[in-house]
Enzyme design. Structure first.
Site, PDB file in Angstrom:
ATOM      1  N   GLU A  17       0.820  -1.212   0.000  1.00  0.00           N
ATOM      2  CA  GLU A  17       0.000   0.000   0.000  1.00  0.00           C
ATOM      3  C   GLU A  17       0.858   1.267   0.000  1.00  0.00           C
ATOM      4  O   GLU A  17       0.536   2.254  -0.668  1.00  0.00           O
ATOM      5  CB  GLU A  17      -0.909   0.032   1.240  1.00  0.00           C
ATOM      6  CG  GLU A  17      -1.987  -1.037   1.280  1.00  0.00           C
ATOM      7  CD  GLU A  17      -1.507  -2.338   1.938  1.00  0.00           C
ATOM      8  OE1 GLU A  17      -0.293  -2.633   1.902  1.00  0.00           O
ATOM      9  OE2 GLU A  17      -2.353  -3.062   2.487  1.00  0.00           O
ATOM     10  N   ILE A 439      27.674  -5.711 -21.462  1.00  0.00           N
ATOM     11  CA  ILE A 439      27.626  -6.533 -20.246  1.00  0.00           C
ATOM     12  C   ILE A 439      26.527  -7.596 -20.313  1.00  0.00           C
ATOM     13  O   ILE A 439      26.478  -8.506 -19.491  1.00  0.00           O
ATOM     14  CB  ILE A 439      27.468  -5.624 -19.008  1.00  0.00           C
ATOM     15  CG1 ILE A 439      28.607  -4.587 -18.977  1.00  0.00           C
ATOM     16  CG2 ILE A 439      27.476  -6.412 -17.714  1.00  0.00           C
ATOM     17  CD1 ILE A 439      30.004  -5.172 -18.973  1.00  0.00           C
ATOM     18  N   GLY A 440      25.619  -7.486 -21.253  1.00  0.00           N
ATOM     19  CA  GLY A 440      24.649  -8.576 -21.405  1.00  0.00           C
ATOM     20  C   GLY A 440      23.281  -8.128 -21.839  1.00  0.00           C
ATOM     21  O   GLY A 440      22.766  -8.548 -22.865  1.00  0.00           O
ATOM     22  N   SER A 441      22.644  -7.264 -21.049  1.00  0.00           N
ATOM     23  CA  SER A 441      21.270  -6.922 -21.393  1.00  0.00           C
ATOM     24  C   SER A 441      21.223  -5.719 -22.324  1.00  0.00           C
ATOM     25  O   SER A 441      22.058  -4.822 -22.254  1.00  0.00           O
ATOM     26  CB  SER A 441      20.475  -6.614 -20.126  1.00  0.00           C
ATOM     27  OG  SER A 441      21.099  -5.602 -19.389  1.00  0.00           O
ATOM     28  N   GLU A 492      19.286 -10.689 -23.493  1.00  0.00           N
ATOM     29  CA  GLU A 492      18.536 -11.029 -22.266  1.00  0.00           C
ATOM     30  C   GLU A 492      17.052 -10.643 -22.296  1.00  0.00           C
ATOM     31  O   GLU A 492      16.447 -10.420 -21.239  1.00  0.00           O
ATOM     32  CB  GLU A 492      19.224 -10.442 -21.015  1.00  0.00           C
ATOM     33  CG  GLU A 492      20.662 -10.924 -20.848  1.00  0.00           C
ATOM     34  CD  GLU A 492      21.353 -10.394 -19.575  1.00  0.00           C
ATOM     35  OE1 GLU A 492      20.661 -10.014 -18.626  1.00  0.00           O
ATOM     36  OE2 GLU A 492      22.596 -10.383 -19.556  1.00  0.00           O
ATOM     37  N   GLU A 673      32.596  -2.127 -12.817  1.00  0.00           N
ATOM     38  CA  GLU A 673      32.140  -0.745 -12.816  1.00  0.00           C
ATOM     39  C   GLU A 673      33.307   0.143 -12.418  1.00  0.00           C
ATOM     40  O   GLU A 673      34.025  -0.167 -11.495  1.00  0.00           O
ATOM     41  CB  GLU A 673      31.013  -0.564 -11.801  1.00  0.00           C
ATOM     42  CG  GLU A 673      30.560   0.868 -11.728  1.00  0.00           C
ATOM     43  CD  GLU A 673      29.652   1.129 -10.547  1.00  0.00           C
ATOM     44  OE1 GLU A 673      28.627   0.447 -10.447  1.00  0.00           O
ATOM     45  OE2 GLU A 673      29.988   2.005  -9.749  1.00  0.00           O
ATOM     46  N   HIS A 702      23.867   4.146 -15.717  1.00  0.00           N
ATOM     47  CA  HIS A 702      22.747   4.617 -14.898  1.00  0.00           C
ATOM     48  C   HIS A 702      22.278   5.983 -15.349  1.00  0.00           C
ATOM     49  O   HIS A 702      21.216   6.443 -14.952  1.00  0.00           O
ATOM     50  CB  HIS A 702      23.153   4.662 -13.432  1.00  0.00           C
ATOM     51  CG  HIS A 702      23.612   3.327 -12.921  1.00  0.00           C
ATOM     52  ND1 HIS A 702      24.924   2.934 -12.983  1.00  0.00           N
ATOM     53  CD2 HIS A 702      22.927   2.291 -12.393  1.00  0.00           C
ATOM     54  CE1 HIS A 702      25.037   1.709 -12.501  1.00  0.00           C
ATOM     55  NE2 HIS A 702      23.832   1.289 -12.136  1.00  0.00           N
TER      56      HIS A 702
END
Ligand code: GLN
Ligand code: ZN
Length: 767
Positions: A17, A439-441, A492, A673, A702
């Site tokens: 909630e 890195i993959g995705s 991915e 990183e 990011h």
């Protein structure tokens, strides 16, 4: 008679909630009044429920609209300058701007940094300190919530984060200085709050000082006695709460503090509470955290009773029982899991059930002679549940335990050392110097999410789903070829989460529907539960990778999550050591690695994003953890051909302290990183000659910003100052799933251009 109390209850709500109320407010769909009402309803419901369950003291102040550390920061008026605070009380929008950089109708500002709370997966907002900073009472939210509870007739014990732990968790901005020098400025604010609580007739309060389970410098140890001497004279009776580990050398100090009671974690702190019972004065309360607040298993009540019995007669009502720590770290209520098998449910206890366990224990201990039928019944239910778990086929699989028992050191060893392997790999892969990869995705577009969702809900059949994912893979491959990347990935698209995806396909895991745990702010995670021996019934990723490889001549990396990360992001069995569970997962991943190699995959990446965060809180325990963690990783990769190249990825910003263990993992290539710390992270590699290949992330995924070619070149040059160019790879600092293709394409194009520039300046050297 022992008393039952609680250190903290989950605040997000059984149906999240609070999450929905927060997000509606942030989107501007509801006003602050609605949010505050939702908060109040949650608090009252939690208090009332714990009261009805028979808790003697119920926590107040454990609720938060974002984070309890930020609440303390607001209380102390420690507002960083960039928020243009003009004094007075911190309002809800200033609070949210500190938490997330923005709030409805206010100017954005850089949010406070977020980091993990001790060794949990909860993130707190890091307080910021500057030399000469002043403090003043700037939030009275705790007092208001206390009044609210008192008005409802709830027997509450207000909870505050202690001044020393708050200071310890803070970071210094600007000129470095000793933050402990600020302590004397903080204590007057605490005194103001504590006397206000006392004026309200509060009998007991709880002050959390979990840093007592850490390795503390002596100045910090010393500060405890003087701090609590200054706080307790004007305060209600103080229960000092520690959790997440043993106090060890800090135990005598904690037992001598001028407080009315001490709480110890009896799950992670072993039998230290028995020692404490001898050290504490006769009139001090000893609170024993006997129920595991960090895990979801039903407790063994008999075992708990046996541990507690020696204390009952001697301590009487100065023995309190509680969960080991705040229940913030477990889901709210197992009763909500209507889709799980009843037997399985009987093995589990979430926050509500843990409250009940604490109450049951105190009731049983308080009855001298024969137990009333109700308690007898509860005990026999407990026996039954434990018995069924101990003997269940869901838990025990002899094939798995035999295999794990049979492995020896050879299984953690590749055929040849890196130096030889890498020669074979160069000969086979023929990559240019400064090879580029990701890195993959790739972006998880709304289309991809919808595809997975429709499949999950049964709206799509297998064939259509597979075709849909294949289209996404083909798209990712086409884009990567167009960009000119050297080592490709499949993207991915089939994965929602890097742990869940594997857990769902492995034996030994179960998944809940509503077992959410707060990660930060409105964000929750639903960790898988490892109930039993882990095995891999069939290949999990091979078809996708094989398909991706069929579309290109460039090598496509197989993409797996490592055993330590799967372990650290799950609720783990409590009936065997973590190391054993980790080894079982490693064997399952090993099977997948072998199948990928057999299917012709030349490069396999095994992500260990969570290896570092699994480090124990005490340095003396690090080596043992790193030993079994590294061994588990190595178990996944041995017996491969020398030509098969193993990558691993880790997203940390600090490496220095574990660099030797990272090297011992012996991956042929690690990607890490480093962009956010402007490559300072690479300082670790100046002092330690990292032997294998390494890809320091060259830009921060990011952020939506597109890095320029020049920045990337400059960053790689910084890296090349510490690491031999022949060892270097060029890649972003993490997976790209949270970005859009519009952001990803120009960023990767610049990255490839930067690599080409770097190659042009490289002295000829065969890779
Ligand atoms: N392969 C994963 C990805 O790219 C790695 C994510 C992570 O390390 N957190 O998404
Ligand atoms: Zn990462």
């Amino acid at each position: 008679m022992a008393l039952a109390h609680n250190l903290g209850f989950p605040r997000i709500g059984a149906n999240r909630e609070l999450k929905y109320a927060l997000e509606a407010y942030w989107r501007g769909e509801q006003d602050a009044g609605d949010l505050l009402t939702a908060g109040r309803e949650l608090r009252i419901r939690n208090w009332q429920q714990q009261k009805d369950q028979g808790m003697h003291w119920i926590p107040a102040g454990d609720f938060s609209y974002y984070d309890q550390v930020l609440d303390t920061t607001a209380m102390l008026g420690a507002i960083p300058q960039r928020f243009d605070w003009s004094g007075g009380l911190v309002d809800i929008d200033l609070y949210f701007r500190m938490a997330r950089g923005r709030a409805p109708g206010s100017e954005p500002a850089e949010a406070c940094e977020m980091t993990k709370w001790f060794d949990t997966n909860y993130h707190y907002l890091v307080p910021e300190l500057s030399a000469g900073q002043s403090f003043s009472l700037a939030s009275t939210r705790l007092l208001e919530e206390v009044d609210e509870a008192l008005a409802c007739g709830i027997p509450i014990k207000p909870v505050l984060l202690g001044p020393l732990t708050w200071l310890w968790l803070a970071k210094v901005r600007g000129e470095p200085f000793d933050k402990l020098t600020l302590l004397d400025r903080i204590l007057p604010v605490y005194r103001e709050v504590l006397s206000a609580l006392k004026a309200r007739g509060i009998e007991w309060m709880q002050i959390d000082e979990p840093i007592l389970v850490l390795d503390l410098p002596s100045a910090w140890q010393l500060a405890f006695a003087s701090t609590y001497a200054q706080l307790t004279d004007i305060a209600p009776k103080v229960l000092l709460a520690t959790y997440f580990g043993s106090l060890l050398e800090n135990l005598p100090l904690a037992c001598k503090l001028p407080v009315a009671g001490l709480h110890l974690d009896a799950v992670r702190g072993g039998d230290e509470f028995l020692q404490a019972a001898n050290l504490l004065a006769a009139d001090q309360v000893l609170s024993v955290g006997i129920i595991d607040g960090r895990n979801i298993w039903r407790s063994d009540l008999d075992k708990a009773l046996n541990r507690l019995r020696p204390l009952v007669a001697e301590r009487g009502d100065r023995l309190w029982l509680a969960p080991s720590c705040s229940l913030l770290h477990v889901p709210v209520d197992i009763e909500q899991e209507d889709k799980l098998d009843a037997e399985l449910i009987s093995w589990l206890a979430f926050a509500r059930q843990k409250v009940a366990e604490v109450v049951t224990l105190t009731e049983i201990l308080s009855v001298g002679g024969a137990q009333p039928t109700r308690l007898q019944q509860q005990l026999s239910e407990n026996h039954q549940a434990l018995h069924s778990r101990r003997n269940s086929k869901l838990v025990h699989c002899a094939d798995v335990t035999d295999r794990a028992a049979g492995i020896d050191d050879k299984l953690a060893q590749r055929q040849s050392p890196y130096r030889e392997r890498i020669e074979h790999q160069h000969a086979q892969l023929r990559l240019p110097p400064y090879p580029t990869t990701t890195i993959g995705s790739f972006p998880q577009t709304p289309q991809i999410r919808r595809l997975r969702q429709r499949f999950k809900q049964g709206e799509l059949n297998d064939g259509d789903y597979v075709a849909g994912i294949k289209t996404e893979i083909a798209h990712a491959i086409k884009e990567q070829e167009a960009l000119g990347l050297d080592v490709l990935v499949h993207g991915e698209a089939e994965r929602n989460d890097m742990v869940e995806y594997f857990g769902e396909q492995l034996d030994g895991f179960i998944f809940t529907r509503k077992a959410w745990v707060q990660s930060y702010g409105s964000r929750c995670v639903k960790p898988p539960i490892i109930v039993g021996d882990v095995a891999r019934p069939q290949a999990m990723t091979v078809d996708w990778i094989r398909y991706a490889q069929s579309l290109t001549d460039k090598p496509v990396k197989g993409m797996l999550t490592g055993p330590v990360t799967i372990l650290n992001w799950s609720f783990v069995r409590d009936d065997q050591p973590r190391s054993e569970t980790c080894l079982q997962i490693a064997l399952a991943i090993r099977d997948e690695v072998q199948d990928l190699e057999a299917a012709g995959t030349r490069i396999i990446q095994i992500d260990e994003a969570a290896l570092r965060e699994g480090l124990p809180l005490r340095q003396r325990d690090w080596q043992a953890y790193l030993d079994w963690a590294v061994r588990a990783f190595r178990t996944t990769t041995s017996d491969l051909a020398d030509t098969t190249q193993i990558h691993t990825h880790m997203c940390y910003s600090s490496f220095n302290d574990i660099i030797a263990a990272v090297a011992a993992m012996d991956a042929d290539v690690i990607t890490i990183e480093s962009s956010r710390s402007d490559m300072v992270l690479l300082d670790a590699f100046k002092d330690f000659a990292y032997p294998n290949d390494i890809g320091p992330g060259v830009y921060d995924i990011h952020s939506p910003n597109v890095p320029t070619v020049e920045t990337i070149v400059a960053r790689m040059r910084q890296a090349a100052a510490r690491i031999k160019p022949q060892q270097l790879w060029v890649n972003p600092d993490c997976g790209l799933k949270t970005r859009t293709w519009e952001e990803v394409k120009p960023a990767l194009a610049n990255m490839v251009a930067a690599a080409i520039k770097l190659r042009a300046h490289l002295k000829p050297h065969p890779r």
